[in-house]
Enzyme design. Structure first.
Site, PDB file in Angstrom:
ATOM      1  CG  HIS A 227      -2.202   0.786   1.263  1.00  0.00           C
ATOM      2  ND1 HIS A 227      -2.425   1.836   0.453  1.00  0.00           N
ATOM      3  CD2 HIS A 227      -2.815   1.042   2.312  1.00  0.00           C
ATOM      4  CE1 HIS A 227      -3.399   2.478   0.726  1.00  0.00           C
ATOM      5  NE2 HIS A 227      -3.569   2.104   1.858  1.00  0.00           N
ATOM      6  CG  HIS A 271      -4.117   0.299  -8.380  1.00  0.00           C
ATOM      7  ND1 HIS A 271      -5.637   0.208  -8.064  1.00  0.00           N
ATOM      8  CD2 HIS A 271      -3.667   1.296  -7.584  1.00  0.00           C
ATOM      9  CE1 HIS A 271      -6.085   0.822  -7.118  1.00  0.00           C
ATOM     10  NE2 HIS A 271      -4.613   1.567  -6.897  1.00  0.00           N
ATOM     11  CG  ASP A 324       2.644   4.407  -3.902  1.00  0.00           C
ATOM     12  OD1 ASP A 324       2.431   5.468  -3.306  1.00  0.00           O
ATOM     13  OD2 ASP A 324       2.009   3.458  -3.624  1.00  0.00           O
TER      14      ASP A 324
HETATM   15  N1  CMC Z   1       5.244  -6.853 -10.065  1.00  0.00           N
HETATM   16  C1  CMC Z   1       5.231  -8.155 -10.451  1.00  0.00           C
HETATM   17  N2  CMC Z   1       3.988  -8.547 -10.701  1.00  0.00           N
HETATM   18  C2  CMC Z   1       2.824  -8.150 -10.373  1.00  0.00           C
HETATM   19  C3  CMC Z   1       2.724  -6.976  -9.592  1.00  0.00           C
HETATM   20  C4  CMC Z   1       4.104  -6.408  -9.584  1.00  0.00           C
HETATM   21  N3  CMC Z   1       4.257  -4.901  -9.085  1.00  0.00           N
HETATM   22  N4  CMC Z   1       1.411  -6.622  -9.449  1.00  0.00           N
HETATM   23  C5  CMC Z   1       0.706  -7.638  -9.866  1.00  0.00           C
HETATM   24  N5  CMC Z   1       1.417  -8.641 -10.357  1.00  0.00           N
HETATM   25  C6  CMC Z   1       1.273  -9.841 -10.813  1.00  0.00           C
HETATM   26  C7  CMC Z   1       0.687 -10.760  -9.711  1.00  0.00           C
HETATM   27  O1  CMC Z   1       1.559 -11.330  -9.122  1.00  0.00           O
HETATM   28  C8  CMC Z   1      -0.527 -11.513 -10.452  1.00  0.00           C
HETATM   29  O2  CMC Z   1       0.205 -12.491 -11.066  1.00  0.00           O
HETATM   30  P1  CMC Z   1      -0.326 -14.078 -11.073  1.00  0.00           P
HETATM   31  O3  CMC Z   1      -1.711 -14.094 -11.564  1.00  0.00           O
HETATM   32  O4  CMC Z   1       0.670 -14.792 -11.844  1.00  0.00           O
HETATM   33  O5  CMC Z   1      -0.274 -14.561  -9.689  1.00  0.00           O
HETATM   34  C9  CMC Z   1      -0.982 -10.618 -11.544  1.00  0.00           C
HETATM   35  O6  CMC Z   1       0.076  -9.699 -11.616  1.00  0.00           O
HETATM   36  C10 CMC Z   1      -2.226 -10.076 -11.192  1.00  0.00           C
HETATM   37  O7  CMC Z   1      -2.215  -9.344  -9.678  1.00  0.00           O
HETATM   38  P2  CMC Z   1      -3.286  -8.464  -9.317  1.00  0.00           P
HETATM   39  O8  CMC Z   1      -4.341  -9.670  -8.954  1.00  0.00           O
HETATM   40  O9  CMC Z   1      -3.529  -7.304  -9.964  1.00  0.00           O
HETATM   41  O10 CMC Z   1      -2.659  -8.041  -7.743  1.00  0.00           O
HETATM   42  P3  CMC Z   1      -3.715  -7.585  -6.518  1.00  0.00           P
HETATM   43  O11 CMC Z   1      -4.786  -6.627  -6.743  1.00  0.00           O
HETATM   44  O12 CMC Z   1      -3.723  -8.895  -5.748  1.00  0.00           O
HETATM   45  O13 CMC Z   1      -2.341  -6.632  -5.902  1.00  0.00           O
HETATM   46  C11 CMC Z   1      -0.905  -4.903  -5.583  1.00  0.00           C
HETATM   47  C12 CMC Z   1      -2.352  -5.422  -6.181  1.00  0.00           C
HETATM   48  C13 CMC Z   1      -1.044  -3.544  -5.706  1.00  0.00           C
HETATM   49  C14 CMC Z   1      -0.932  -5.154  -4.240  1.00  0.00           C
HETATM   50  C15 CMC Z   1       0.072  -5.512  -6.511  1.00  0.00           C
HETATM   51  O14 CMC Z   1       0.070  -5.036  -7.643  1.00  0.00           O
HETATM   52  C16 CMC Z   1       1.446  -5.155  -5.876  1.00  0.00           C
HETATM   53  O15 CMC Z   1       1.840  -6.053  -5.136  1.00  0.00           O
HETATM   54  N6  CMC Z   1       2.106  -4.051  -6.418  1.00  0.00           N
HETATM   55  C17 CMC Z   1       3.441  -3.882  -5.989  1.00  0.00           C
HETATM   56  C18 CMC Z   1       3.263  -2.733  -4.629  1.00  0.00           C
HETATM   57  C19 CMC Z   1       2.663  -1.550  -4.893  1.00  0.00           C
HETATM   58  O16 CMC Z   1       3.262  -0.953  -5.875  1.00  0.00           O
HETATM   59  N7  CMC Z   1       1.693  -0.987  -4.134  1.00  0.00           N
HETATM   60  C20 CMC Z   1       1.021   0.347  -4.266  1.00  0.00           C
HETATM   61  C21 CMC Z   1      -0.410   0.165  -4.636  1.00  0.00           C
HETATM   62  S1  CMC Z   1      -1.233   1.529  -5.358  1.00  0.00           S
HETATM   63  C22 CMC Z   1      -1.244   2.805  -4.071  1.00  0.00           C
HETATM   64  C23 CMC Z   1      -1.080   2.677  -2.811  1.00  0.00           C
HETATM   65  O17 CMC Z   1      -2.026   2.100  -2.467  1.00  0.00           O
HETATM   66  O18 CMC Z   1      -0.317   3.130  -2.122  1.00  0.00           O
END
Ligand code: CMC
Length: 384
Positions: A227, A271, A324
């Site tokens: 987050h 996201h 971010d």
């Molecule tokens: N790097 C690599 N792979 C990714 C990433 C990433 N940053 N984000 C998503 N994926 C992959 C994920 O592993 C999944 O793969 P698989 O289907 O093989 O398991 C696929 O993409 C779909 O992921 P998702 O369902 O879209 O992800 P989520 O909704 O569960 O999580 C998230 C969203 C933001 C936590 C995640 O994208 C992440 O961990 N990003 C990195 C941390 C980050 O930048 N967070 C900031 C969020 S936005 C602003 C805020 O809140 O501050």
């Protein structure tokens, strides 16, 4: 699995679930809207003080309302010295405590001295929102000054909220372009419907607990790197890439490929809601780059590296940067220490949290969902 059986969508983390109503904000694939106003419109035409009033009071301020709100913010910036003394002490001993933990402790202490802490009426909560918003830059500054070996500075009532935040953080009066970039970043970070920290705050508020407790919970949720902590993690990741590729023993492409092979999350990308890109990211990148080109041209290498990483991520994974990612580069270029990036996020999101806490209390029912049991079958304690 039989051929006709369709694998159900992954709803872990409440993905895709709508869990309540709000009139504070609306998020969809193409727009982020605060109380009816689109984020690009606000970033281009409003100040953070105006946006904060919009979120907290529910409508665009008149000139008189804005003047009164601005004065109330300026009047409430100081924090009791007994609290600042504690912050200054815990900021340096032990030296590695994260500023988000220190800020959480600071808000907790501020609650003890807030005369309306236990009053959850709408009027008291509006006044508490202003006090919280006004004092957070002072708490952030009290943490950073001793870490820089500086004495604390007093809040400056001649400065806007963004400029005063930079002044408290750095002990230097900011140039107008730095203030503008900070102001825009505060507008972009202010609100985002049921994100993890806001939802946490609403859950706490729903038990009839107080605003300060709900904000402390929000800070705890925002701290994590999935987050708000992602703005620090994104900059740390770029620094790692810069370091690992600086002697040409590895290319950026190879660094990224290793990360993909190891299934590492790349910070500042992806996201839960936006699958085609986060509208805030482009706005902040543009302002960060403008500041960089005008004031710190040597730091453009970070934006160039960011563009390369972004391009590879898009080509290989079709995953876009979130707000971010440019935030990391922008705050770095502004000279802000990395561990203060997420506290700055708090200085902004406090407005969204407080708006949601007030909305929750105005029409409250305790948030208490059900769980699907997945443990062992019933057993007898004596027979097993
Ligand atoms: N790097 C690599 N792979 C990714 C990433 C990433 N940053 N984000 C998503 N994926 C992959 C994920 O592993 C999944 O793969 P698989 O289907 O093989 O398991 C696929 O993409 C779909 O992921 P998702 O369902 O879209 O992800 P989520 O909704 O569960 O999580 C998230 C969203 C933001 C936590 C995640 O994208 C992440 O961990 N990003 C990195 C941390 C980050 O930048 N967070 C900031 C969020 S936005 C602003 C805020 O809140 O501050």
């Amino acid at each position: 699995m039989p051929a006709c059986e369709v694998k159900s969508a992954d709803t872990r983390g409440l993905a895709g679930q709508t869990v309540g109503d709000t009139s504070v904000c609306s998020v969809n694939q193409t727009q982020l809207i605060y109380r009816g106003y689109e984020i690009a419109d606000l970033a281009a035409n409003a100040t953070f003080e105006e946006v904060a009033f919009l979120l907290l009071a529910g409508h665009k301020p008149s000139a008189d309302e804005l003047a009164e709100f601005d004065q109330a913010l300026k009047d409430n910036r100081s924090v009791e010295s007994s609290i600042l003394d504690v912050i200054e002490r815990i900021a340096v001993e032990p030296a590695d405590v994260h500023p988000m933990s220190i800020l959480r402790t600071g808000i907790s202490m501020v609650s003890h001295l807030d005369p309306e802490c236990e009053d959850n009426s709408a009027d008291a909560e509006y006044r508490k929102s202003i006090r919280l918003m006004a004092k957070i830059p002072t708490l952030i500054g009290a943490c950073q000054a001793p870490r820089d070996g500086r004495s604390r500075v007093e809040p400056d009532a001649s400065l806007s909220h963004a400029a005063n935040l930079l002044w408290m953080l750095t002990g230097k009066k900011p140039e107008s372009i730095a203030t503008k970039v900070m102001d825009v970043s505060l507008i972009l970070y202010a609100e985002h419907d049921f994100n993890a920290s806001t939802f946490t705050s609403r859950v706490i508020a729903s038990t009839n607990s107080d605003m300060h407790s709900a904000v402390c919970g929000g800070i705890g949720a925002l701290k994590g790197n999935l987050h708000g902590g992602a703005n620090e993690a994104a900059m740390d990741m770029l620094a790692d890439i810069m370091n690992d590729t600086s002697d040409s023993s590895m290319t950026v492409e190879e660094w990224m490929q290793n990360a993909f092979n190891e299934k590492r999350k790349l910070m500042g990308f992806g996201h839960r809601v936006y699958k085609n890109g986060d509208h805030r990211a482009g706005i902040l990148r543009e302002w960060g780059l403008k500041y960089c080109e005008e004031v710190e041209p040597d730091k453009k290498v970070w934006f160039d590296l960011g563009d390369e990483v972004q391009g590879i991520m898009h080509r290989e994974k079709d995953i876009h940067p979130n707000v971010d990612f440019p935030c990391g580069m922008t705050y770095f270029t502004l000279g802000i220490p990395v561990p203060q990036y997420t506290p700055i996020f708090v200085a902004s999101r406090i407005t969204g949290w407080c708006a949601h806490i007030m909305e929750q209390h105005a029409n409250n029912r305790i948030i208490r969902p059900l769980a699907q049991y997945a443990g062992p079958d019933l057993m007898s304690w004596c027979d097993s």
